[in-house]
Scaffold this active site. Structure first.
Site, PDB file in Angstrom:
ATOM      1  N   ASP A  49      46.320  52.107  29.583  1.00 18.65           N
ATOM      2  CA  ASP A  49      47.516  52.849  29.146  1.00 18.65           C
ATOM      3  C   ASP A  49      48.786  52.389  29.879  1.00 18.65           C
ATOM      4  O   ASP A  49      49.529  53.223  30.432  1.00 18.65           O
ATOM      5  CB  ASP A  49      47.325  54.358  29.401  1.00 18.65           C
ATOM      6  CG  ASP A  49      46.022  54.906  28.847  1.00 18.65           C
ATOM      7  OD1 ASP A  49      45.604  54.458  27.770  1.00 18.65           O
ATOM      8  OD2 ASP A  49      45.426  55.783  29.498  1.00 18.65           O
ATOM      9  N   GLU A  62      47.867  58.830  18.900  1.00 16.12           N
ATOM     10  CA  GLU A  62      48.228  59.051  20.316  1.00 16.12           C
ATOM     11  C   GLU A  62      49.041  57.859  20.812  1.00 16.12           C
ATOM     12  O   GLU A  62      49.312  56.917  20.077  1.00 16.12           O
ATOM     13  CB  GLU A  62      46.968  59.245  21.176  1.00 16.12           C
ATOM     14  CG  GLU A  62      46.064  58.034  21.221  1.00 16.12           C
ATOM     15  CD  GLU A  62      44.749  58.270  21.959  1.00 16.12           C
ATOM     16  OE1 GLU A  62      44.486  59.391  22.433  1.00 16.12           O
ATOM     17  OE2 GLU A  62      43.954  57.304  22.048  1.00 16.12           O
TER      18      GLU A  62
HETATM   19  O1  FUB Z   1      43.376  57.128  29.039  1.00 18.95           O
HETATM   20  C1  FUB Z   1      42.991  58.333  28.433  1.00 18.95           C
HETATM   21  C2  FUB Z   1      43.450  58.364  27.017  1.00 18.95           C
HETATM   22  O2  FUB Z   1      42.884  57.267  26.308  1.00 18.95           O
HETATM   23  C3  FUB Z   1      44.926  58.192  26.823  1.00 18.95           C
HETATM   24  O3  FUB Z   1      45.658  59.333  27.107  1.00 18.95           O
HETATM   25  C4  FUB Z   1      44.950  57.766  25.413  1.00 18.95           C
HETATM   26  O4  FUB Z   1      46.173  57.245  24.977  1.00 18.95           O
HETATM   27  C5  FUB Z   1      43.828  56.763  25.373  1.00 18.95           C
HETATM   28  O5  FUB Z   1      44.224  55.490  25.799  1.00 18.95           O
END
Ligand code: FUB
Length: 325
Positions: A18, A225
């Site tokens: 991320d 997301e």
């Molecule tokens: O790293 C945990 C979660 O996985 C993140 O918040 C999302 O965007 C995905 O990458």
């Protein structure tokens, strides 16, 4: 020709994911999640992502070694946090650096917190509580040309965004599907003091080529997301992960609050389930920072941060990246 570090894990001694990349005072800083080796089975709730702290990475330039600056903030030092320190971002306001991060509170509900430091690599001192009115995950902050600070955030499924549709937390809330309108990312403006939102959080719309909001069943294009916002030639570009279909896509708008019109794919799926990125201009060129699971041989919650060059045309069109070509 590719740079020596391009499309390779930037660090190998820890797992990172991320990546939110920024240039502060001429140096590259990367704010990633710090993945941990945990024997937790994969589920749709993301329980396997049990991160506890943040390590800030830095590079003098894209050809130099990537340095791990150690633990910058640990969950045990944040009064409101129980666990799951997920994808962070950072911003510099009036010479102070702010780490903006999501985590679960003591009741298991995700919110967004802020911690500050005089240094871009921390250590960061957390505020006592999360930002009032914040929820869900994956905050990304755009500091606009006039200094205003816009926060984009939210993630479906384990990120709990659907659970807030009524305005309060409902773990049993209906997940939009099929022809129902997709849930967009959230948008709110931060105060310059970075300790509160000064606008009511609102849901952003991503429209199709006919001006209709994307539908929940349009999994190749709808938001899941990992939002990021970059500006190019005065326009706003919202990029994000489509989650279940594993693309990084983008949409264009003329205002930071949208609406945004879907434009295309930035990157095809990488090894692993998640895909999460940031876009940053370095020495006049544009780069995508992203992650995959190459370092762990495909373990979904043991990821590694990489970067690659982006090809952006004068009209803002981004050439789709095939990550392993
Ligand atoms: O790293 C945990 C979660 O996985 C993140 O918040 C999302 O965007 C995905 O990458």
């Amino acid at each position: 020709m590719r740079k020596p570090n391009e499309r390779k894990p930037l660090v190998k001694h820890i797992y990172t994911a991320d990546p939110s990349a920024h240039v502060f005072n001429g140096k590259i800083y990367i704010y990633p999640s710090h993945d941990l080796e945990r024997d937790v089975p994969d589920d749709d709730n993301g329980d396997q992502y049990m991160m506890e702290d943040y390590h800030i990475l830095s590079m003098d330039d894209l050809d130099s070694e990537c340095v791990d600056n150690g633990c910058a903030l640990h969950q045990d030092d944040v009064p409101w946090v129980k666990n799951q320190m997920w994808a962070p971002d950072a911003v510099c306001v009036n010479g102070k650096y702010y780490l903006v991060f999501p985590a679960k509170d003591k009741d298991g509900v995700f919110h967004i917190g802020v911690a500050s430091s005089d240094s871009p690599v921390g250590p960061f001192k957390p505020q006592d509580n999360y930002i009032e009115g914040s929820y869900s995950i994956d905050p990304a902050v755009l500091q606009d040309d006039d200094g205003r600070l816009y926060c984009y955030y939210g993630g479906l499924w384990g990120g709990q965004l659907e659970m807030w549709q009524s305005g309060s937390f409902d773990p049993d809330a209906h997940r939009p599907e099929g022809d129902e309108e997709a849930i967009g990312p959230m948008f709110a403006e931060f105060a310059p003091s970075m300790d509160k939102f000064i606008t009511e959080p609102k849901h952003l719309q991503i429209l199709d080529e006919n001006g209709a909001p994307l539908k929940a069943g349009d999994e190749d294009r709808r938001y899941f997301e990992g939002p990021w916002m970059h500006k190019f030639n005065g326009k706003y570009y919202l990029s994000y992960s489509t989650g279940t279909t594993h693309y990084i896509c983008y949409a264009e708008g003329t205002s930071p609050e949208g609406p945004f019109t879907y434009k295309g794919r930035i990157m095809e799926p990488v090894l692993g389930w998640t895909t999460h990125h940031s876009i940053v201009q370095i020495d006049g060129e544009w780069y995508l920072f992203y992650h995959d699971c190459e370092l762990s041989g495909g373990v979904t919650h043991e990821r590694c941060v990489k970067y690659t060059k982006l090809d952006i045309a004068q009209d803002g069109t981004i050439k789709t990246i095939q990550p392993y070509e």
